[in-house]
Design an enzyme around this catalytic site. Structure first.
Site, PDB file in Angstrom:
ATOM      1  CB  CYS A   1      -0.914  -0.047   1.227  1.00  0.00           C
ATOM      2  SG  CYS A   1      -1.802   1.480   1.551  1.00  0.00           S
TER       3      CYS A   1
ATOM      4  CB  CYS B   1       0.262   1.769   4.106  1.00  0.00           C
ATOM      5  SG  CYS B   1      -1.448   1.210   3.989  1.00  0.00           S
TER       6      CYS B   1
END
Length: 147
Positions: free
Chosen positions: A65, A68
């Site tokens: 991600c 993230c």
């Protein structure tokens, strides 16, 4: 400026209040390696802090991600400011699918802010594009756990 920030914060924050939410960090039975189902160690966290003693921020993340990876160093900076007052758990959704499903994680990153009374707030996605805005949103959310 404060009004714009407040509106932006409210637009980005999905709030879910759960009365007396179960404070278990894992859904499995305790094992020899995980004797306390309410300890951060159950989520493979570096620190061993009982959830029932500190407000908790659970960071649902994934290695693949991009947002993230942007959020991680900012979250670490904010975490240091609240060290000893707020516990932070990191849960990789690929390694902990059951916990992600139990918490109805639909997007990453998702941060769940849980107070000692069990009520929680949630931020799904990256709260802004500017690092200073993200840090301000996180700092405010951490601070709200202590109020």
């Amino acid at each position: 400026m404060k009004k714009i920030f407040a509106i932006m914060l409210m637009a980005l924050m999905t709030i879910s209040v759960a009365a007396q939410e179960k404070k278990s960090c894992c859904k499995q039975e305790p094992t020899a390696a995980c004797e306390r189902p309410d300890s951060l160690k159950c989520a493979k966290c570096k620190k061993e802090v009982a959830i029932d003693r500190l407000p908790t921020v659970t960071d649902f993340t994934a290695s693949w991600c991009g947002p993230c990876r942007v959020l991680a160093p900012i979250l670490e900076r904010v975490e240091k400011k609240f060290e000893g007052r707020v516990a932070v758990r990191r849960v990789d959704i690929d390694d902990n699918r059951a916990e992600a499903e139990a918490n109805e994680i639909k997007a990453v990153p998702t941060l769940i802010f849980t107070k000692l009374d069990g009520t929680s707030n949630r931020i799904e996605g990256l709260p802004g594009l500017d690092e200073s805005v993200i840090e301000a949103v996180l700092t405010s959310a951490f601070q709200s756990l202590l109020e």
